[in-house]
Motif scaffolding. Sequence first.
Motif, PDB file in Angstrom:
ATOM      1  N   UNK A  93     -23.779 -12.522  -2.213  1.00  0.00           N
ATOM      2  CA  UNK A  93     -22.905 -13.817  -1.054  1.00  0.00           C
ATOM      3  C   UNK A  93     -24.974 -14.309   0.038  1.00  0.00           C
ATOM      4  N   UNK A  94     -25.380 -13.631  -0.213  1.00  0.00           N
ATOM      5  CA  UNK A  94     -26.564 -13.423   0.937  1.00  0.00           C
ATOM      6  C   UNK A  94     -27.747 -14.798   0.184  1.00  0.00           C
ATOM      7  N   UNK A  95     -28.426 -13.570  -0.157  1.00  0.00           N
ATOM      8  CA  UNK A  95     -29.780 -14.690  -0.884  1.00  0.00           C
ATOM      9  C   UNK A  95     -28.992 -13.717  -2.379  1.00  0.00           C
TER      10      UNK A  95
ATOM     11  N   UNK B  93     -33.716  -0.143  11.066  1.00  0.00           N
ATOM     12  CA  UNK B  93     -33.864  -1.395  10.228  1.00  0.00           C
ATOM     13  C   UNK B  93     -35.253  -2.416  10.992  1.00  0.00           C
ATOM     14  N   UNK B  94     -34.943  -2.414  11.904  1.00  0.00           N
ATOM     15  CA  UNK B  94     -35.936  -3.321  12.446  1.00  0.00           C
ATOM     16  C   UNK B  94     -37.510  -2.099  12.705  1.00  0.00           C
TER      17      UNK B  94
ATOM     18  N   UNK C 133     -19.885 -14.368   6.133  1.00  0.00           N
ATOM     19  CA  UNK C 133     -20.732 -14.561   4.882  1.00  0.00           C
ATOM     20  C   UNK C 133     -20.515 -15.191   3.948  1.00  0.00           C
TER      21      UNK C 133
ATOM     22  N   UNK D 273     -14.134   0.468   8.458  1.00  0.00           N
ATOM     23  CA  UNK D 273     -13.316   2.014   7.827  1.00  0.00           C
ATOM     24  C   UNK D 273     -14.466   2.986   8.917  1.00  0.00           C
TER      25      UNK D 273
ATOM     26  N   UNK E  93     -22.538  -8.297  -1.428  1.00  0.00           N
ATOM     27  CA  UNK E  93     -22.270  -8.549  -0.401  1.00  0.00           C
ATOM     28  C   UNK E  93     -23.925  -9.010  -0.576  1.00  0.00           C
TER      29      UNK E  93
ATOM     30  N   UNK F 226     -29.196  -9.718  11.316  1.00  0.00           N
ATOM     31  CA  UNK F 226     -30.373 -10.496  10.161  1.00  0.00           C
ATOM     32  C   UNK F 226     -30.787 -10.523   8.943  1.00  0.00           C
ATOM     33  N   UNK F 227     -29.308 -11.695   8.168  1.00  0.00           N
ATOM     34  CA  UNK F 227     -29.220 -12.662   7.515  1.00  0.00           C
ATOM     35  C   UNK F 227     -29.495 -13.993   7.999  1.00  0.00           C
TER      36      UNK F 227
ATOM     37  N   UNK G  66     -17.876  -1.590   7.360  1.00  0.00           N
ATOM     38  CA  UNK G  66     -17.986  -0.704   7.845  1.00  0.00           C
ATOM     39  C   UNK G  66     -16.678  -0.314   8.916  1.00  0.00           C
TER      40      UNK G  66
ATOM     41  N   UNK H  29     -31.662  -5.862   3.102  1.00  0.00           N
ATOM     42  CA  UNK H  29     -31.210  -6.815   3.958  1.00  0.00           C
ATOM     43  C   UNK H  29     -32.649  -6.517   5.030  1.00  0.00           C
ATOM     44  N   UNK H  30     -33.165  -5.928   5.163  1.00  0.00           N
ATOM     45  CA  UNK H  30     -33.873  -5.564   6.112  1.00  0.00           C
ATOM     46  C   UNK H  30     -35.702  -6.266   5.912  1.00  0.00           C
TER      47      UNK H  30
ATOM     48  N   UNK I  93     -14.140  -4.761   4.463  1.00  0.00           N
ATOM     49  CA  UNK I  93     -14.816  -3.261   4.096  1.00  0.00           C
ATOM     50  C   UNK I  93     -16.630  -3.698   5.111  1.00  0.00           C
TER      51      UNK I  93
ATOM     52  N   UNK J 110     -38.410  -3.077   8.902  1.00  0.00           N
ATOM     53  CA  UNK J 110     -38.460  -4.725   8.907  1.00  0.00           C
ATOM     54  C   UNK J 110     -40.007  -4.965   8.766  1.00  0.00           C
TER      55      UNK J 110
ATOM     56  N   UNK K 239     -16.610   3.847  -5.430  1.00  0.00           N
ATOM     57  CA  UNK K 239     -15.341   4.091  -4.779  1.00  0.00           C
ATOM     58  C   UNK K 239     -15.268   4.642  -6.201  1.00  0.00           C
TER      59      UNK K 239
ATOM     60  N   UNK L  20     -18.969   4.537   3.299  1.00  0.00           N
ATOM     61  CA  UNK L  20     -18.608   5.373   3.689  1.00  0.00           C
ATOM     62  C   UNK L  20     -16.920   5.097   3.465  1.00  0.00           C
ATOM     63  N   UNK L  21     -16.452   4.009   3.226  1.00  0.00           N
ATOM     64  CA  UNK L  21     -14.962   3.613   3.434  1.00  0.00           C
ATOM     65  C   UNK L  21     -14.655   3.430   1.933  1.00  0.00           C
TER      66      UNK L  21
ATOM     67  N   UNK M 214     -24.205   2.461   6.949  1.00  0.00           N
ATOM     68  CA  UNK M 214     -23.096   1.488   7.385  1.00  0.00           C
ATOM     69  C   UNK M 214     -21.966   0.612   6.687  1.00  0.00           C
ATOM     70  N   UNK M 215     -23.040   0.279   5.348  1.00  0.00           N
ATOM     71  CA  UNK M 215     -22.834  -0.806   4.574  1.00  0.00           C
ATOM     72  C   UNK M 215     -21.146  -0.374   3.475  1.00  0.00           C
ATOM     73  N   UNK M 216     -19.782   0.181   4.045  1.00  0.00           N
ATOM     74  CA  UNK M 216     -19.397   0.338   2.941  1.00  0.00           C
ATOM     75  C   UNK M 216     -19.359   1.981   2.192  1.00  0.00           C
TER      76      UNK M 216
END
Lengths: 347, 347
Positions: free
Chosen positions: A298-300, A239-240, B268, B93, A295, B298-299, B91, A268-269, B89, A243, A311, A93-94, A89-91
């Motif tokens: 930015x998170x961890x 994801x669950x 984020x 799209x 991403x 999740x984060x 998801x 992430x999971x 970004x 985890x 791309x 496809x786009x 899901x995370x980008x």
Amino acid sequence: MKNNEKFGDATGVLQRERPTLKTIAFMTGLGVTTVSRALKDAPDIGAETKERVRMVARQLGYQPNRAGVRLRTGKTNVIALVLSIDEEIMGFTSQIVFGISDVLSGTPYHLVVTPYSIAKDPLLPVRYILDTGSADGVIISRIEPDDPRVSLMIERNMPFSTHGRTESDLVHPYHDFDSEAYAYQAVRALVAKGRRKIALLPPPGRLTYFAHTRIGFQTALHVHGAEEIPLRVNIDAPLQQIRDEVETLMRSSHAPDGIVSSSAAGAIAVNAGVEAAGCVVGRDVDLVSKQSTEILNWIRPNMITCFEDVREAGRELARAVIGRIEGVPPEKLQSISQPVWSDGVFD
Amino acid sequence: MKNNEKFGDATGVLQRERPTLKTIAFMTGLGVTTVSRALKDAPDIGAETKERVRMVARQLGYQPNRAGVRLRTGKTNVIALVLSIDEEIMGFTSQIVFGISDVLSGTPYHLVVTPYSIAKDPLLPVRYILDTGSADGVIISRIEPDDPRVSLMIERNMPFSTHGRTESDLVHPYHDFDSEAYAYQAVRALVAKGRRKIALLPPPGRLTYFAHTRIGFQTALHVHGAEEIPLRVNIDAPLQQIRDEVETLMRSSHAPDGIVSSSAAGAIAVNAGVEAAGCVVGRDVDLVSKQSTEILNWIRPNMITCFEDVREAGRELARAVIGRIEGVPPEKLQSISQPVWSDGVFD
DNA sequence: CAATTCTACTGTATCGTTACAGATTTCCCC
DNA sequence: GGGGAAATCTGTAACGATACAGTAGAATTG
């Protein structure tokens, strides 16, 4: 003259109708055929005539009618992107869509997106395109070692490119990420941090890059003297579930001190599982992942990440199908992109 | 008979050619016109004939040639999705594409994706579609209060639907998320946690939902007696800039104790800024965001989140354009989706 | 200078579909 | 049994582009 109906209005008011070859023919006083040939720079048309036709065409804003061309020649000027809706899901496809568009925007091709569910037959959308001749070229992903879509399109002579490789000896255009290098280098990075008990969250076993990933992973374990801690899920799992699996593993006596993930969402999971077990990434365990956006950092910030430029993959895939349409031999349309590690991972 | 060239092979070997009306006409012994009319269930064709034609068509796997239809009738059977490549970004799209496809897959429509860059003229892709008649309907997003694309398409009589509302009095199909309700409820949730100094990371000021968001935000501040801490970026800014801005703010004497973000990616970055300032979300400050996947939970499980179902938005938008194509009045094709808060936010 | 070749252009048919204006047959009614 | 309506079906032209097989006139050739 029938044309007069269309051009009779000499008052100069708005020319609403879309111009066709006939319009240009009328304005230049030439035949429709001549105009058609002039616009495609055919050798049997005089230089001055061509110039004149081009000028008028430009001036009118002439754009060939796609239906006309398609009906007469069979050329659709369409590239079909066949996408699994279960794709990450995370980008992903786009990014791939935008990458393809980057290239197509300089061409007469349009991009038609044709999603399918892996729950159904993945051959269906491809068969539809083949049977209806609705595209000049196809881009597919989630490639399997002996992917039936590949053999089908080769058999039916449909230009295509694949995001991922097959393992049959059918030669075809592809772009792929070097998952073997990724997994190898991921393990190496972990070992460099003193980690020795390493788990892998792999792609689904059906896909070709599962094998690539495992080979890189295992080779690195062997070369660097590390040990695999088995993990019983893959990145396609909910994801669950990832985890929970990771949490259990981390609480067990054989907890890993390093984990390699084949997707950002998976990471992430995994991270959630690690934290659920009361551990901390960067302290108790190190986590490596690839990602197509930034991403994770930015998170961890202490996840070890490498970048997969999806791309650019889209661009490569588009160039490859178009190359194939234009008759470039498939073996010249293959490319593999290397993992790009974020600063400080390797120095 | 010329037909014989095509059907003369009586040996029964593979009928490779794609069937056309002519094929069916030949097999049924009817005229091409009759077959055409039979397949569209015209009233002047006998019931038994229709049945017979349908059977043969089914048996042959007949699919109308799109180029033929398009050339003759002008109907393209295409829906164009006009997308900004600067779109969020994470998801967004893909979800909207898959949502649209959900609906289109039960219809003869294909989905053509037409990206553009907001750096260039957003009218360009729409103009192209209008000038070339390359779609029966258009879906656009990033709507402005007085969006020129909307007036242009209305003027040119092109069916379309918008993801977001305008504020002119032009009536048109749309689907929108209730950003006013979102912002209002977000503030309410923060106030319920004892927060009173609240900052907003809004959408870009150009877009209509900026105003919606601000109204909801300010109304809630007023009603619940909270105060706004100004933040000088919006969700279109680079994540780094958002982070820096938030960090500065958190370190200042007028640090907020609650922040509302209009996008997941923005949240984020905000979170990163908060942590960079040595603060912790859920303790020193609460952070509310909407998201189209569940990623934020999740984060940072203690972010307060609400879900915007972008895939369903895609479905609504597709239904709306098709409705418009079929002549449904625009005012019947408008919908607004409500924020769905994750468990425990409101009880 | 007649024959041939070249250059530059053009008309016609065609791709698959549908709108339109018939055509044929049946049936009904007076 | 003649007139007309109703029920079915059909041929032709057209949408816009291009492949193909010309044609007319100029240039070249022996």
